[in-house]
Design a protein around this motif. Structure first.
Motif, short mmCIF file in Angstrom:
data_model
loop_
_atom_site.label_atom_id
_atom_site.label_comp_id
_atom_site.label_asym_id
_atom_site.label_seq_id
_atom_site.Cartn_x
_atom_site.Cartn_y
_atom_site.Cartn_z
N THR A 1 14.63 22.31 -3.29
CA THR A 1 15.71 23.05 -2.64
C THR A 1 16.16 24.22 -3.50
OG1 THR A 1 17.90 22.85 -1.62
CG2 THR A 1 17.50 21.51 -3.59
N ASP A 2 16.74 25.19 -2.85
CA ASP A 2 17.32 26.33 -3.57
C ASP A 2 18.75 26.04 -4.00
OD1 ASP A 2 15.03 27.95 -3.36
OD2 ASP A 2 15.62 28.65 -1.37
N TYR A 3 19.33 24.94 -3.52
CA TYR A 3 20.71 24.58 -3.83
C TYR A 3 20.73 23.69 -5.07
CZ TYR A 3 21.08 26.22 0.93
OH TYR A 3 20.99 26.99 2.07
N GLN A 4 21.54 24.06 -6.04
CA GLN A 4 21.55 23.32 -7.29
C GLN A 4 22.86 22.59 -7.58
OE1 GLN A 4 18.63 22.87 -9.20
NE2 GLN A 4 17.94 23.66 -7.21
N THR A 5 23.86 22.74 -6.69
CA THR A 5 25.12 22.02 -6.84
C THR A 5 25.59 21.54 -5.48
OG1 THR A 5 26.59 23.92 -6.49
CG2 THR A 5 25.80 23.55 -8.77
N ILE A 6 26.47 20.56 -5.50
CA ILE A 6 27.06 20.08 -4.25
C ILE A 6 27.86 21.20 -3.59
CG2 ILE A 6 28.79 18.52 -3.27
CD1 ILE A 6 27.78 16.35 -5.13
N ASP A 7 28.57 21.99 -4.37
CA ASP A 7 29.36 23.06 -3.78
C ASP A 7 28.47 24.07 -3.04
OD1 ASP A 7 31.75 21.95 -4.62
OD2 ASP A 7 31.81 23.10 -6.48
N GLU A 8 27.30 24.37 -3.56
CA GLU A 8 26.36 25.25 -2.86
C GLU A 8 25.91 24.61 -1.56
OE1 GLU A 8 23.13 26.20 -5.50
OE2 GLU A 8 24.42 27.30 -6.88
N ILE A 9 25.64 23.32 -1.59
CA ILE A 9 25.25 22.60 -0.37
C ILE A 9 26.38 22.62 0.64
CG2 ILE A 9 24.71 20.30 0.55
CD1 ILE A 9 23.05 19.84 -2.02
N PHE A 10 27.62 22.43 0.19
CA PHE A 10 28.75 22.44 1.10
C PHE A 10 28.96 23.82 1.73
CE2 PHE A 10 31.51 18.49 0.66
CZ PHE A 10 30.42 17.68 0.44
N THR A 11 28.71 24.88 0.98
CA THR A 11 28.80 26.23 1.55
C THR A 11 27.80 26.36 2.70
OG1 THR A 11 29.59 27.19 -0.52
CG2 THR A 11 28.55 28.69 1.06
N TYR A 12 26.58 25.88 2.48
CA TYR A 12 25.54 25.89 3.52
C TYR A 12 25.97 25.05 4.73
CZ TYR A 12 21.48 23.92 5.92
OH TYR A 12 20.61 23.46 6.88
N LEU A 13 26.47 23.83 4.48
CA LEU A 13 26.88 22.96 5.58
C LEU A 13 28.03 23.57 6.38
CD1 LEU A 13 26.67 19.44 3.87
CD2 LEU A 13 25.12 20.37 5.61
N LYS A 14 28.96 24.22 5.71
CA LYS A 14 30.08 24.85 6.41
C LYS A 14 29.56 25.95 7.33
CE LYS A 14 34.72 26.71 5.97
NZ LYS A 14 34.57 27.59 7.11
N VAL A 15 28.61 26.73 6.89
CA VAL A 15 28.01 27.76 7.74
C VAL A 15 27.36 27.11 8.96
CG1 VAL A 15 26.15 29.48 7.88
CG2 VAL A 15 27.70 29.47 5.90
N GLN A 16 26.65 26.01 8.75
CA GLN A 16 26.00 25.32 9.87
C GLN A 16 27.03 24.83 10.88
OE1 GLN A 16 22.62 25.63 10.03
NE2 GLN A 16 23.15 26.77 8.19
N ALA A 17 28.13 24.26 10.40
CA ALA A 17 29.18 23.78 11.30
C ALA A 17 29.81 24.96 12.05
CB ALA A 17 30.24 23.01 10.52
N ASP A 18 30.04 26.06 11.34
CA ASP A 18 30.63 27.24 11.98
C ASP A 18 29.72 27.83 13.06
OD1 ASP A 18 32.88 26.99 10.38
OD2 ASP A 18 32.28 28.58 8.98
N LEU A 19 28.42 27.73 12.87
CA LEU A 19 27.46 28.27 13.84
C LEU A 19 27.23 27.34 15.03
CD1 LEU A 19 24.74 29.70 11.41
CD2 LEU A 19 26.36 31.01 12.81
N HIS A 20 27.57 26.08 14.88
CA HIS A 20 27.33 25.10 15.94
C HIS A 20 28.32 25.31 17.09
CE1 HIS A 20 27.03 21.16 17.89
NE2 HIS A 20 25.82 21.10 17.34
N PRO A 21 27.86 25.19 18.34
CA PRO A 21 28.75 25.45 19.47
C PRO A 21 29.88 24.43 19.66
CG PRO A 21 26.63 24.63 20.24
CD PRO A 21 26.50 24.86 18.76
N VAL A 22 29.77 23.25 19.07
CA VAL A 22 30.79 22.22 19.25
C VAL A 22 31.41 21.78 17.92
CG1 VAL A 22 31.23 19.86 20.08
CG2 VAL A 22 29.70 21.38 21.37
#
Length: 129
Positions: free
Chosen positions: A22-43
């Motif tokens: 993975t390109d993510y090396q910390t939990i905070d980096e993973i959470f930034t990615y997950l937040k983007v995914q949630a923001d992009l999701h329609p529900v």
């Protein structure tokens, strides 16, 4: 990603991701990615995060496996209907991320909503290079 049963009753999807995968090396980096995914999701909607490691470490009776270096829960909700009050017991969703020395273990409990499971599985697999 595999499905397991935790504590003989909880259906959980889990995936161990080596840091080299993975390109993510910390939990905070993973959470930034997950937040983007949630923001992009329609529900889905992002609710917050819970630092489980810090909480458990602060307790006199807290115990943490020596292999776990950090552990947080990403909290979101996929609820688009509220048919009865008891549905609140199975919401919101939580994606757990534990950091080990050379890997992350990402897991979530199976949701009653297949669309939520599919989205969370895609998000987790999206962490791979």
């Amino acid at each position: 990603m595999k499905q397991i049963t935790v504590m003989e009753k909880y259906p959980v999807f889990t995936m161990q991701i080596e840091k080299s995968e993975t390109d993510y090396q910390t939990i905070d980096e993973i959470f930034t990615y997950l937040k983007v995914q949630a923001d992009l999701h329609p529900v889905a909607t992002y609710i917050g995060e819970f630092d489980h490691y810090t909480h458990t470490a602060s307790l006199d009776v807290g115990e943490i496996s020596s292999e776990i270096k950090a552990a947080k829960n990403f909290i979101c909700c996929f609820g688009k209907v509220l048919p009865k009050p008891e549905v609140l017991a199975i919401r919101p969703r939580s994606i757990g991320v534990a950091e080990l020395e050379d890997a992350f273990v990402v897991s979530f409990m199976e949701a009653p909503n297949p669309d939520a499971n599919k989205a969370m599985e895609q998000w987790v697999k999206g962490l791979l290079k």
